[in-house]
Scaffold this motif. Structure first.
Motif, PDB file in Angstrom:
ATOM      1  N   ASP A   1       7.945   9.371 -20.643  1.00 37.76           N
ATOM      2  CA  ASP A   1       6.731   9.850 -21.304  1.00 37.76           C
ATOM      3  C   ASP A   1       5.716  10.421 -20.311  1.00 37.76           C
ATOM      4  OD1 ASP A   1       7.682   9.064 -23.827  1.00 37.76           O
ATOM      5  OD2 ASP A   1       6.938   7.028 -23.531  1.00 37.76           O
ATOM      6  N   GLY A   2       6.066  10.415 -19.018  1.00 40.89           N
ATOM      7  CA  GLY A   2       5.177  10.951 -18.003  1.00 40.89           C
ATOM      8  C   GLY A   2       4.154   9.950 -17.489  1.00 40.89           C
ATOM      9  N   GLU A   3       4.288   8.681 -17.877  1.00 40.65           N
ATOM     10  CA  GLU A   3       3.356   7.656 -17.399  1.00 40.65           C
ATOM     11  C   GLU A   3       3.863   7.090 -16.079  1.00 40.65           C
ATOM     12  OE1 GLU A   3       0.778   4.415 -19.563  1.00 40.65           O
ATOM     13  OE2 GLU A   3       2.847   3.723 -19.430  1.00 40.65           O
ATOM     14  N   TYR A   4       2.918   6.815 -15.182  1.00 39.13           N
ATOM     15  CA  TYR A   4       3.240   6.271 -13.868  1.00 39.13           C
ATOM     16  C   TYR A   4       3.044   4.767 -13.874  1.00 39.13           C
ATOM     17  CZ  TYR A   4       3.030  11.102 -12.364  1.00 39.13           C
ATOM     18  OH  TYR A   4       3.249  12.437 -12.232  1.00 39.13           O
ATOM     19  N   LEU A   5       3.892   4.094 -13.116  1.00 45.78           N
ATOM     20  CA  LEU A   5       3.825   2.641 -13.003  1.00 45.78           C
ATOM     21  C   LEU A   5       3.990   2.287 -11.532  1.00 45.78           C
ATOM     22  CD1 LEU A   5       4.229  -0.305 -14.375  1.00 45.78           C
ATOM     23  CD2 LEU A   5       6.630   0.168 -13.937  1.00 45.78           C
ATOM     24  N   PHE A   6       3.116   1.438 -11.037  1.00 43.37           N
ATOM     25  CA  PHE A   6       3.326   0.830  -9.723  1.00 43.37           C
ATOM     26  C   PHE A   6       3.375  -0.666  -9.942  1.00 43.37           C
ATOM     27  CE2 PHE A   6       1.765  -1.504  -6.063  1.00 43.37           C
ATOM     28  CZ  PHE A   6       2.771  -1.181  -5.171  1.00 43.37           C
ATOM     29  N   ARG A   7       4.413  -1.275  -9.393  1.00 49.54           N
ATOM     30  CA  ARG A   7       4.587  -2.725  -9.540  1.00 49.54           C
ATOM     31  C   ARG A   7       4.885  -3.314  -8.166  1.00 49.54           C
ATOM     32  NH1 ARG A   7       7.969  -2.315 -13.211  1.00 49.54           N
ATOM     33  NH2 ARG A   7       9.761  -1.985 -11.897  1.00 49.54           N
ATOM     34  N   TYR A   8       4.083  -4.302  -7.782  1.00 48.01           N
ATOM     35  CA  TYR A   8       4.351  -4.999  -6.529  1.00 48.01           C
ATOM     36  C   TYR A   8       5.650  -5.785  -6.641  1.00 48.01           C
ATOM     37  CZ  TYR A   8      -0.161  -4.132  -4.326  1.00 48.01           C
ATOM     38  OH  TYR A   8      -1.239  -3.531  -3.727  1.00 48.01           O
ATOM     39  N   ASP A   9       6.424  -5.794  -5.573  1.00 46.00           N
ATOM     40  CA  ASP A   9       7.599  -6.651  -5.469  1.00 46.00           C
ATOM     41  C   ASP A   9       7.131  -8.101  -5.534  1.00 46.00           C
ATOM     42  OD1 ASP A   9      10.527  -7.045  -4.545  1.00 46.00           O
ATOM     43  OD2 ASP A   9       9.337  -8.215  -3.100  1.00 46.00           O
ATOM     44  N   GLU A  10       7.859  -8.934  -6.238  1.00 47.37           N
ATOM     45  CA  GLU A  10       7.439 -10.329  -6.453  1.00 47.37           C
ATOM     46  C   GLU A  10       7.230 -11.065  -5.127  1.00 47.37           C
ATOM     47  OE1 GLU A  10       6.114 -13.657  -8.325  1.00 47.37           O
ATOM     48  OE2 GLU A  10       6.551 -11.754  -9.288  1.00 47.37           O
ATOM     49  N   ASP A  11       8.152 -10.945  -4.197  1.00 45.35           N
ATOM     50  CA  ASP A  11       8.020 -11.645  -2.913  1.00 45.35           C
ATOM     51  C   ASP A  11       6.803 -11.149  -2.134  1.00 45.35           C
ATOM     52  OD1 ASP A  11      10.293 -13.158  -3.423  1.00 45.35           O
ATOM     53  OD2 ASP A  11      11.617 -11.763  -2.369  1.00 45.35           O
ATOM     54  N   TYR A  12       6.572  -9.854  -2.170  1.00 46.84           N
ATOM     55  CA  TYR A  12       5.422  -9.272  -1.480  1.00 46.84           C
ATOM     56  C   TYR A  12       4.120  -9.738  -2.145  1.00 46.84           C
ATOM     57  CZ  TYR A  12       2.700  -5.770   1.051  1.00 46.84           C
ATOM     58  OH  TYR A  12       1.792  -5.140   1.864  1.00 46.84           O
ATOM     59  N   PHE A  13       4.122  -9.751  -3.451  1.00 51.97           N
ATOM     60  CA  PHE A  13       2.916 -10.103  -4.207  1.00 51.97           C
ATOM     61  C   PHE A  13       2.464 -11.539  -3.937  1.00 51.97           C
ATOM     62  CE2 PHE A  13       0.748 -11.551  -8.113  1.00 51.97           C
ATOM     63  CZ  PHE A  13      -0.277 -10.637  -8.149  1.00 51.97           C
ATOM     64  N   VAL A  14       3.394 -12.461  -3.883  1.00 53.44           N
ATOM     65  CA  VAL A  14       3.021 -13.870  -3.713  1.00 53.44           C
ATOM     66  C   VAL A  14       2.744 -14.249  -2.258  1.00 53.44           C
ATOM     67  CG1 VAL A  14       4.212 -14.604  -5.804  1.00 53.44           C
ATOM     68  CG2 VAL A  14       5.410 -14.709  -3.619  1.00 53.44           C
ATOM     69  N   ALA A  15       3.171 -13.429  -1.306  1.00 52.78           N
ATOM     70  CA  ALA A  15       2.960 -13.735   0.113  1.00 52.78           C
ATOM     71  C   ALA A  15       1.541 -13.332   0.514  1.00 52.78           C
ATOM     72  CB  ALA A  15       3.987 -13.013   0.970  1.00 52.78           C
ATOM     73  N   SER A  16       0.724 -14.314   0.799  1.00 49.66           N
ATOM     74  CA  SER A  16      -0.675 -14.035   1.137  1.00 49.66           C
ATOM     75  C   SER A  16      -0.818 -13.286   2.461  1.00 49.66           C
ATOM     76  CB  SER A  16      -1.477 -15.335   1.182  1.00 49.66           C
ATOM     77  OG  SER A  16      -0.953 -16.203   2.163  1.00 49.66           O
ATOM     78  N   LYS A  17       0.188 -13.329   3.311  1.00 50.84           N
ATOM     79  CA  LYS A  17       0.103 -12.632   4.604  1.00 50.84           C
ATOM     80  C   LYS A  17       0.255 -11.124   4.467  1.00 50.84           C
ATOM     81  CE  LYS A  17       4.974 -13.238   5.754  1.00 50.84           C
ATOM     82  NZ  LYS A  17       5.907 -13.771   6.730  1.00 50.84           N
ATOM     83  N   PHE A  18       0.743 -10.644   3.326  1.00 52.52           N
ATOM     84  CA  PHE A  18       0.912  -9.210   3.119  1.00 52.52           C
ATOM     85  C   PHE A  18      -0.289  -8.652   2.373  1.00 52.52           C
ATOM     86  CE2 PHE A  18       5.638 -10.280   2.969  1.00 52.52           C
ATOM     87  CZ  PHE A  18       5.812 -10.043   4.322  1.00 52.52           C
ATOM     88  N   PRO A  19      -0.914  -7.606   2.924  1.00 51.48           N
ATOM     89  CA  PRO A  19      -2.104  -7.027   2.287  1.00 51.48           C
ATOM     90  C   PRO A  19      -1.727  -6.111   1.120  1.00 51.48           C
ATOM     91  CG  PRO A  19      -1.551  -5.765   4.226  1.00 51.48           C
ATOM     92  CD  PRO A  19      -0.588  -6.926   4.189  1.00 51.48           C
ATOM     93  N   ALA A  20      -2.704  -5.813   0.316  1.00 45.98           N
ATOM     94  CA  ALA A  20      -2.522  -4.788  -0.721  1.00 45.98           C
ATOM     95  C   ALA A  20      -2.200  -3.469  -0.031  1.00 45.98           C
ATOM     96  CB  ALA A  20      -3.788  -4.652  -1.553  1.00 45.98           C
ATOM     97  N   ILE A  21      -1.455  -2.599  -0.695  1.00 42.74           N
ATOM     98  CA  ILE A  21      -1.120  -1.324  -0.071  1.00 42.74           C
ATOM     99  C   ILE A  21      -2.315  -0.380  -0.071  1.00 42.74           C
ATOM    100  CG2 ILE A  21       1.332  -1.521  -0.585  1.00 42.74           C
ATOM    101  CD1 ILE A  21       0.807   0.687  -2.758  1.00 42.74           C
ATOM    102  N   SER A  22      -3.294  -0.662  -0.941  1.00 43.62           N
ATOM    103  CA  SER A  22      -4.471   0.191  -1.059  1.00 43.62           C
ATOM    104  C   SER A  22      -5.604  -0.603  -1.678  1.00 43.62           C
ATOM    105  CB  SER A  22      -4.127   1.390  -1.954  1.00 43.62           C
ATOM    106  OG  SER A  22      -5.277   2.019  -2.436  1.00 43.62           O
TER     107      SER A  22
END
Length: 114
Positions: free
Chosen positions: A20-41
């Motif tokens: 439908d032309g809609e964009y989705l960004f989803r964090y990887d589960e392991d990346y999301f829960v790891a507090s040592k990894f920052p947001a990408i933006s």
């Protein structure tokens, strides 16, 4: 089509464009829960795991070349100048300004067009 989003070589998430032309960004589960990894933006904070938009997210759009470089990329890869998503997947693999790189989930897309 989907792209795997890496932060300094670590899988951070997936970006995709649906039928439908809609964009989705989803964090990887392991990346999301790891507090040592920052947001990408700053515009895609880790306060939620999934983001949706009717347009390409500004953070990713900002990774695209403009002007003559855009023209060259579109001719080289034989893609429409308005197809920002395919251009993002094909030009953000290695040589980006920041820590974020994006590789097509189906690497065959890159091999066929390159």
């Amino acid at each position: 089509m989907k792209g795997l989003v890496y932060n300094n070589g670590i899988l951070a998430g997936v970006i995709e464009k649906d039928d439908d032309g809609e964009y989705l960004f989803r964090y990887d589960e392991d990346y999301f829960v790891a507090s040592k990894f920052p947001a990408i933006s700053l515009t895609l904070p880790k306060s939620q795991r999934e983001y949706r938009s009717s347009t390409l997210f500004p953070f990713f759009y900002g990774m695209l070349s403009e002007g003559i470089n855009k023209d060259i990329q579109c001719r080289l890869y034989k893609i429409d100048e308005n197809d920002d998503f395919t251009r993002l997947l094909l030009t953000s693999r290695d040589d980006t300004i920041g820590a974020i790189t994006i590789k097509p989930e189906d690497d065959e897309l890159f091999r066929v067009l390159y």
